[in-house]
Design a protein around this motif. Structure first.
Motif, PDB file in Angstrom:
ATOM      1  N   GLY A 181       4.526  35.859   9.858  1.00 58.39           N
ATOM      2  CA  GLY A 181       3.101  36.092   9.384  1.00 58.39           C
ATOM      3  C   GLY A 181       3.030  35.205   8.149  1.00 58.39           C
ATOM      4  N   PRO A 182       1.962  34.835   7.620  1.00 56.31           N
ATOM      5  CA  PRO A 182       1.539  34.159   6.515  1.00 56.31           C
ATOM      6  C   PRO A 182       1.982  34.710   5.300  1.00 56.31           C
ATOM      7  CG  PRO A 182      -0.307  35.247   6.886  1.00 56.31           C
ATOM      8  CD  PRO A 182       0.619  35.619   8.001  1.00 56.31           C
ATOM      9  N   LEU A 183       2.609  33.883   4.180  1.00 56.47           N
ATOM     10  CA  LEU A 183       2.894  34.361   2.891  1.00 56.47           C
ATOM     11  C   LEU A 183       1.653  34.594   2.172  1.00 56.47           C
ATOM     12  CD1 LEU A 183       5.069  34.418   0.929  1.00 56.47           C
ATOM     13  CD2 LEU A 183       4.699  32.066   0.296  1.00 56.47           C
ATOM     14  N   HIS A 184       1.611  35.984   1.726  1.00 54.61           N
ATOM     15  CA  HIS A 184       0.406  36.329   1.134  1.00 54.61           C
ATOM     16  C   HIS A 184       0.823  37.669   0.295  1.00 54.61           C
ATOM     17  CE1 HIS A 184       1.002  38.835   4.711  1.00 54.61           C
ATOM     18  NE2 HIS A 184       0.253  39.904   4.082  1.00 54.61           N
ATOM     19  N   ALA A 185      -0.125  38.061  -0.340  1.00 56.20           N
ATOM     20  CA  ALA A 185      -0.355  39.431  -1.351  1.00 56.20           C
ATOM     21  C   ALA A 185      -1.365  40.075  -1.096  1.00 56.20           C
ATOM     22  CB  ALA A 185      -0.062  38.854  -2.679  1.00 56.20           C
ATOM     23  N   PHE A 186      -1.169  41.337  -1.594  1.00 56.82           N
ATOM     24  CA  PHE A 186      -2.343  42.265  -1.572  1.00 56.82           C
ATOM     25  C   PHE A 186      -2.391  42.687  -2.862  1.00 56.82           C
ATOM     26  CE2 PHE A 186      -1.808  42.354   3.113  1.00 56.82           C
ATOM     27  CZ  PHE A 186      -3.282  42.674   3.552  1.00 56.82           C
ATOM     28  N   ASP A 187      -3.673  43.348  -3.081  1.00 55.80           N
ATOM     29  CA  ASP A 187      -4.000  43.762  -4.739  1.00 55.80           C
ATOM     30  C   ASP A 187      -3.725  45.134  -4.879  1.00 55.80           C
ATOM     31  OD1 ASP A 187      -6.082  44.896  -3.038  1.00 55.80           O
ATOM     32  OD2 ASP A 187      -7.524  44.378  -4.585  1.00 55.80           O
ATOM     33  N   THR A 188      -3.241  45.853  -3.737  1.00 56.43           N
ATOM     34  CA  THR A 188      -2.783  47.112  -4.048  1.00 56.43           C
ATOM     35  C   THR A 188      -1.465  47.373  -3.339  1.00 56.43           C
ATOM     36  OG1 THR A 188      -3.694  47.537  -1.892  1.00 56.43           O
ATOM     37  CG2 THR A 188      -5.183  48.222  -3.685  1.00 56.43           C
ATOM     38  N   GLU A 189      -0.600  48.554  -3.546  1.00 54.56           N
ATOM     39  CA  GLU A 189       0.817  48.893  -2.648  1.00 54.56           C
ATOM     40  C   GLU A 189       0.091  49.187  -1.419  1.00 54.56           C
ATOM     41  OE1 GLU A 189       3.554  51.696  -4.800  1.00 54.56           O
ATOM     42  OE2 GLU A 189       2.249  53.092  -3.196  1.00 54.56           O
ATOM     43  N   GLN A 190       1.217  48.769  -0.466  1.00 52.43           N
ATOM     44  CA  GLN A 190       1.005  49.099   0.960  1.00 52.43           C
ATOM     45  C   GLN A 190       2.246  49.719   1.222  1.00 52.43           C
ATOM     46  OE1 GLN A 190       0.819  45.763   3.237  1.00 52.43           O
ATOM     47  NE2 GLN A 190      -1.546  45.594   2.785  1.00 52.43           N
ATOM     48  N   ILE A 191       2.465  50.774   2.242  1.00 52.84           N
ATOM     49  CA  ILE A 191       3.576  51.477   2.843  1.00 52.84           C
ATOM     50  C   ILE A 191       3.551  50.947   4.335  1.00 52.84           C
ATOM     51  CG2 ILE A 191       4.588  53.780   3.135  1.00 52.84           C
ATOM     52  CD1 ILE A 191       3.083  54.677   0.818  1.00 52.84           C
ATOM     53  N   TRP A 192       4.824  50.450   4.726  1.00 53.65           N
ATOM     54  CA  TRP A 192       4.885  50.037   6.072  1.00 53.65           C
ATOM     55  C   TRP A 192       6.152  50.804   6.847  1.00 53.65           C
ATOM     56  CZ3 TRP A 192       3.907  44.961   8.450  1.00 53.65           C
ATOM     57  CH2 TRP A 192       2.954  44.278   8.011  1.00 53.65           C
ATOM     58  N   SER A 193       5.775  51.523   7.420  1.00 52.80           N
ATOM     59  CA  SER A 193       6.900  52.452   8.416  1.00 52.80           C
ATOM     60  C   SER A 193       7.313  51.972   9.692  1.00 52.80           C
ATOM     61  CB  SER A 193       6.546  53.807   8.600  1.00 52.80           C
ATOM     62  OG  SER A 193       6.779  54.532   7.271  1.00 52.80           O
ATOM     63  N   CYS A 194       8.441  51.315   9.977  1.00 51.77           N
ATOM     64  CA  CYS A 194       8.889  50.567  11.092  1.00 51.77           C
ATOM     65  C   CYS A 194       9.281  51.810  12.397  1.00 51.77           C
ATOM     66  CB  CYS A 194      10.102  50.145  10.957  1.00 51.77           C
ATOM     67  SG  CYS A 194      10.795  49.176  12.351  1.00 51.77           S
ATOM     68  N   LEU A 195       8.355  51.345  13.429  1.00 50.75           N
ATOM     69  CA  LEU A 195       8.430  52.535  14.468  1.00 50.75           C
ATOM     70  C   LEU A 195       9.246  51.896  15.843  1.00 50.75           C
ATOM     71  CD1 LEU A 195       4.679  53.364  14.912  1.00 50.75           C
ATOM     72  CD2 LEU A 195       6.381  54.605  13.580  1.00 50.75           C
ATOM     73  N   ASP A 196       9.408  50.538  15.768  1.00 47.36           N
ATOM     74  CA  ASP A 196      10.272  49.981  16.766  1.00 47.36           C
ATOM     75  C   ASP A 196      10.432  48.429  16.641  1.00 47.36           C
ATOM     76  OD1 ASP A 196      11.363  50.139  19.465  1.00 47.36           O
ATOM     77  OD2 ASP A 196       9.601  48.796  20.218  1.00 47.36           O
ATOM     78  N   GLY A 197      11.694  48.045  17.302  1.00 46.68           N
ATOM     79  CA  GLY A 197      12.032  46.449  16.897  1.00 46.68           C
ATOM     80  C   GLY A 197      12.649  46.391  15.458  1.00 46.68           C
ATOM     81  N   ALA A 198      12.289  45.225  15.234  1.00 48.29           N
ATOM     82  CA  ALA A 198      13.136  44.679  13.685  1.00 48.29           C
ATOM     83  C   ALA A 198      12.290  43.716  13.309  1.00 48.29           C
ATOM     84  CB  ALA A 198      14.812  44.490  13.930  1.00 48.29           C
ATOM     85  N   ALA A 199      12.526  43.547  11.961  1.00 43.14           N
ATOM     86  CA  ALA A 199      11.830  42.387  10.968  1.00 43.14           C
ATOM     87  C   ALA A 199      12.502  42.078   9.751  1.00 43.14           C
ATOM     88  CB  ALA A 199      10.241  42.830  10.987  1.00 43.14           C
ATOM     89  N   THR A 200      12.468  40.826   9.399  1.00 43.71           N
ATOM     90  CA  THR A 200      12.869  40.747   8.208  1.00 43.71           C
ATOM     91  C   THR A 200      11.585  40.468   7.315  1.00 43.71           C
ATOM     92  OG1 THR A 200      13.212  38.330   8.451  1.00 43.71           O
ATOM     93  CG2 THR A 200      15.152  39.571   8.561  1.00 43.71           C
ATOM     94  N   ILE A 201      11.729  40.870   6.029  1.00 42.38           N
ATOM     95  CA  ILE A 201      10.428  40.967   4.891  1.00 42.38           C
ATOM     96  C   ILE A 201      10.955  40.189   3.830  1.00 42.38           C
ATOM     97  CG2 ILE A 201       8.725  42.047   3.683  1.00 42.38           C
ATOM     98  CD1 ILE A 201       8.818  44.324   5.998  1.00 42.38           C
ATOM     99  N   ASP A 202      10.237  38.959   3.316  1.00 42.45           N
ATOM    100  CA  ASP A 202      10.583  38.382   2.168  1.00 42.45           C
ATOM    101  C   ASP A 202       9.556  39.155   1.173  1.00 42.45           C
ATOM    102  OD1 ASP A 202      10.676  36.924   0.062  1.00 42.45           O
ATOM    103  OD2 ASP A 202      10.910  35.150   1.059  1.00 42.45           O
ATOM    104  N   LEU A 203      10.093  39.945   0.179  1.00 43.62           N
ATOM    105  CA  LEU A 203       9.205  40.534  -0.547  1.00 43.62           C
ATOM    106  C   LEU A 203       9.549  39.932  -1.992  1.00 43.62           C
ATOM    107  CD1 LEU A 203       7.232  42.700  -1.039  1.00 43.62           C
ATOM    108  CD2 LEU A 203       9.006  44.478  -1.054  1.00 43.62           C
ATOM    109  N   GLY A 204       8.764  39.027  -2.430  1.00 42.66           N
ATOM    110  CA  GLY A 204       9.024  38.475  -3.561  1.00 42.66           C
ATOM    111  C   GLY A 204      10.367  37.846  -4.035  1.00 42.66           C
ATOM    112  N   GLY A 205      10.826  37.329  -2.814  1.00 40.16           N
ATOM    113  CA  GLY A 205      12.097  36.576  -2.854  1.00 40.16           C
ATOM    114  C   GLY A 205      13.287  37.758  -2.419  1.00 40.16           C
ATOM    115  N   THR A 206      13.027  38.781  -2.200  1.00 38.70           N
ATOM    116  CA  THR A 206      14.213  39.604  -1.790  1.00 38.70           C
ATOM    117  C   THR A 206      14.109  39.827  -0.559  1.00 38.70           C
ATOM    118  OG1 THR A 206      14.262  41.021  -3.960  1.00 38.70           O
ATOM    119  CG2 THR A 206      15.256  42.141  -2.032  1.00 38.70           C
TER     120      THR A 206
END
Length: 136
Positions: A45-70
């Motif tokens: 996905g694109p490198l982007h930000a949101f102006d509010t908090e989001q909560i992501w719950s993984c249901l299936d598969g896997a992903a890596t998330i670059d979150l502020g460099g972590t």
């Protein structure tokens, strides 16, 4: 109480995934936007930000998330709380996709800070912010 039927869900396809709105201000009158994310294998996905908090719950598969460099690796059952105004980028592996349910306050706005734009990126740039279709 409002019932949003499966047949009435709004589906938005982007180059990197499909977002299906489960509830939002324009779909069920909710104050919280909730959507289902499906990403195919080998997508970033694109490198982007949101102006509010989001909560992501993984249901299936896997992903890596670059979150502020972590770099976080998420698998089924994991939940990531993504803070407001922190750059993030979600990537699936070459052999597996990723499915998650996301919740955010209604009216959440996406943006790509000036200097972080990528060629072909569809996210808003610099000071331009928008409420994604799946969160409206």
């Amino acid at each position: 109480m409002t019932l949003v039927r499966s047949a009435d869900r709004r589906r938005t396809e982007t180059p990197n995934g499909v977002m299906t709105t489960l509830a939002s201000p324009t779909q069920g009158g909710a104050r919280t936007a909730v959507w289902h994310v499906d990403m195919a294998p080998g997508r970033t996905g694109p490198l982007h930000a949101f102006d509010t908090e989001q909560i992501w719950s993984c249901l299936d598969g896997a992903a890596t998330i670059d979150l502020g460099g972590t770099i976080l690796t998420v698998t089924p059952g994991d939940t990531v709380v993504m803070p407001a105004d922190v750059l993030r980028q979600v990537t699936t592996g070459p052999s597996h996709g990723f499915t998650a349910v996301v919740a955010a306050p209604a009216g959440t706005q996406a943006y790509t800070p000036r200097g972080h734009e990528e060629p072909g990126d569809l996210a808003p740039k610099g000071d331009e912010r928008l409420v994604p279709r799946w969160a409206r």
